[in-house]
Write a protein that holds these residues in place. Sequence first.
Motif, short mmCIF file in Angstrom:
data_model
loop_
_atom_site.label_atom_id
_atom_site.label_comp_id
_atom_site.label_asym_id
_atom_site.label_seq_id
_atom_site.Cartn_x
_atom_site.Cartn_y
_atom_site.Cartn_z
N GLN A 1 14.25 -7.51 -10.48
CA GLN A 1 12.61 -7.98 -10.77
C GLN A 1 12.39 -6.81 -9.21
N ALA A 2 10.71 -6.36 -9.55
CA ALA A 2 10.26 -5.35 -8.58
C ALA A 2 10.10 -6.03 -6.63
N SER A 3 10.93 -5.37 -6.57
CA SER A 3 9.96 -6.51 -5.03
C SER A 3 9.56 -6.06 -3.87
N LEU A 4 8.57 -7.04 -3.66
CA LEU A 4 7.37 -6.94 -2.95
C LEU A 4 7.94 -7.53 -1.07
N VAL A 5 9.02 -7.13 -1.22
CA VAL A 5 9.42 -7.24 0.04
C VAL A 5 9.06 -6.09 1.01
N PRO A 6 7.98 -6.46 2.67
CA PRO A 6 8.04 -5.56 3.15
C PRO A 6 8.61 -4.54 3.91
N PHE A 7 8.28 -3.57 4.51
CA PHE A 7 9.49 -3.33 5.54
C PHE A 7 8.19 -3.59 7.25
N GLU A 8 8.80 -4.08 7.79
CA GLU A 8 8.72 -4.74 9.00
C GLU A 8 9.23 -3.90 10.52
N THR A 9 9.10 -3.28 11.38
CA THR A 9 9.08 -3.09 12.72
C THR A 9 8.31 -2.98 13.21
N THR A 10 8.75 -2.94 14.79
CA THR A 10 8.55 -3.64 15.89
C THR A 10 8.82 -2.11 17.08
N LEU A 11 8.21 -1.25 17.02
CA LEU A 11 8.23 0.16 18.27
C LEU A 11 8.36 -0.23 19.62
N ILE B 1 3.31 -1.39 22.64
CA ILE B 1 4.47 -1.88 21.52
C ILE B 1 3.47 -2.07 20.71
N ALA B 2 4.47 -1.73 19.19
CA ALA B 2 3.70 -1.27 17.97
C ALA B 2 4.11 -1.87 16.93
N THR B 3 3.45 -2.96 16.00
CA THR B 3 4.36 -3.67 15.03
C THR B 3 3.85 -3.06 13.84
N VAL B 4 4.82 -2.00 13.29
CA VAL B 4 4.15 -2.00 11.65
C VAL B 4 4.62 -2.33 10.54
N THR B 5 4.00 -2.86 9.46
CA THR B 5 4.33 -2.98 8.42
C THR B 5 3.95 -1.88 7.19
N VAL B 6 4.67 -2.18 6.29
CA VAL B 6 4.69 -1.84 5.03
C VAL B 6 4.21 -1.87 4.10
N LEU C 1 2.84 8.16 20.76
CA LEU C 1 3.25 9.17 19.36
C LEU C 1 4.96 7.85 19.20
N PHE C 2 4.88 7.23 18.47
CA PHE C 2 5.62 5.41 17.66
C PHE C 2 6.07 6.94 16.42
N SER C 3 7.41 6.68 16.23
CA SER C 3 7.99 7.54 15.53
C SER C 3 9.02 5.92 14.69
N THR C 4 9.36 6.22 13.57
CA THR C 4 9.97 5.72 12.66
C THR C 4 10.57 5.46 11.47
N ASP C 5 11.60 5.67 10.86
CA ASP C 5 12.11 5.43 9.48
C ASP C 5 11.86 4.59 8.78
N VAL C 6 11.33 4.86 7.27
CA VAL C 6 11.01 3.94 6.43
C VAL C 6 11.40 3.66 5.32
N LEU C 7 11.95 2.99 4.51
CA LEU C 7 12.68 3.08 3.07
C LEU C 7 11.94 2.19 2.37
N ILE C 8 11.78 3.25 1.38
CA ILE C 8 11.13 2.71 0.19
C ILE C 8 11.90 3.14 -0.97
N LYS C 9 11.97 1.87 -1.74
CA LYS C 9 12.46 1.33 -2.83
C LYS C 9 12.01 1.65 -3.75
N GLU C 10 13.31 1.81 -4.74
CA GLU C 10 12.04 1.89 -6.57
C GLU C 10 11.28 0.89 -6.54
#
Length: 534
Positions: free
Chosen positions: A424-434, A440-445, A525-534
């Motif tokens: 099933q297509a995933s709707l799980v978001p990417f979340e991280t705190t930097l 402190i930055a909370t990033v959600t994709v 500057l806040f930098s992070t890697d975001v894993l994007i799935k199919e």
Amino acid sequence: MIARLRTSWVAVMLIVIASVFVPTNAVSAHAGLISSEPKASSWLAVSPTEIVLVFDEQVGVVFSRVTILDQEGNEIINAKLIRDQSDPRIVRASINTLPNGTFVVVWRVASADSHPVQGSFAFSIGASSSDVTAVMNAGISDRHGLNNLFNVIRFAMFASVLTLLGGAALVAFGSRSAPSIRTHMSLWSAWAVALFASVQALFAYGPHASGVKIYNLTDLSLLGDTMTTLFGQATLARVLLLLLFSFMLITIDRRSQRWWRMSAVAIAVAIAGSMSAVGHPSNQSPVGLSVALDMVHQLAVSMWVGGLFLITIDRKYWLRSTQSMLWFSRIAGYSVAILVVTGIGQTILLMDQFADLFTIEFGQKLSVKVLLVVALVALGGLSRKTLHAAGPAKLHQSVLVESLVALIIVGITALIVALPPRAQASLVPFETTLKQSGLIATVTVTPARVGTTEIHVSVASLDGTFLQTQSITGRVGLPERSLPSGPISFEKTGLNHYTAIVSFAFAGDWDLDILVKPTDTTTVLFSTDVLIKE
């Protein structure tokens, strides 16, 4: 001769395995949520007025519902979903105004093939959010007792229908003498179990589909709603067909007459159709071909496994007739060939890719089932060899072992039919705190998959002092595909909260840079890697 037999059985087993390992593109047989409003893990400035869910197929709304829980897990809204007039894949529910905070949406609908599916996601209103992971997990794992009950009902239904149809065929076409009392009683017992399981399914489907407790089985209003669904109508048809088949059992002494045989075959085909109408085949394209393949598959299994069950139950009677066992051995061989052809056809329509055999529950259980089928075919080959060499009297233990293996296969099948055959297509978001330079930055994709997504950024000071950011900008790129970083335009949606709409064209680890301007003269500057799935 023995070498040729061994070669034939090896070939059959290889084909059976190949029937599962054929990768293909297909439509999903269970509804999957592809988007929602509000989006999963999104931040809203004001309360939404409705919940909108978009699925990858049309879903049933008779028993659908959406529940909204607060951050403590308390239910605050329970609403019925209605289908969108412009698109049958979209359902929506109007809701009352919600206060600021984090909320969990738990939804439950029925797929086009009648199987209920459930999921959950969270969203926040206002400037702050709370961790609701435990609430989400509890909501999505709440299965109620009726899921297990429905598994038992399916198992009883499959085993009894196989025995009834396959056993009746064995008596009608494979025996010249009058059936024994035990055979008579076995057929009537299989008929009674099939009838009881069908009636039980009618009463249990409403509570099962709506996700309520088992004591709601006696709720006649739910039964009335069930009768408006395809599942209810197909199951009622099966009940009527089983009642009609009882006449064939009463008149089984006339089984040599043409009218009896034609009537029995017609009713058996119709019973198989009533089962295919509410399974995976009913939602495959082309529907006609998919349902036809499944019906033929069921009838072939009945001739093989159903006959085997009856022989095992009444071994004293059947294993004294060489003629009957030779007939059954020949029919079982034909049935295996038909199973291979229809199995390949169903696999082409159902399965998505080879990796799904190991990564999703449907594929894992299917792989186990196929291995057991291969073992059953091998056992059947040994029994066939014994039958020709020493006669049926030597098959008492072997048919018992074969029936035990077949019974396990039926049990696995009862579990498989309720599982989605594709990931099933995933709707799980990417979340991280930097953390960087006192901020402190909370990033959600959300969602973290290929296509259009939302990026939410919330910024606060580490020491808790008041902060009012001036602006946020960003850039994103995919080094593994040599895509250079491109700019992201953020819009302010709340105090220190910014949102951007981004389209991710490929799956992979994207580089995300976020530049926060807390004052006119400072940039962090806040930098992070975001894993994007199919």
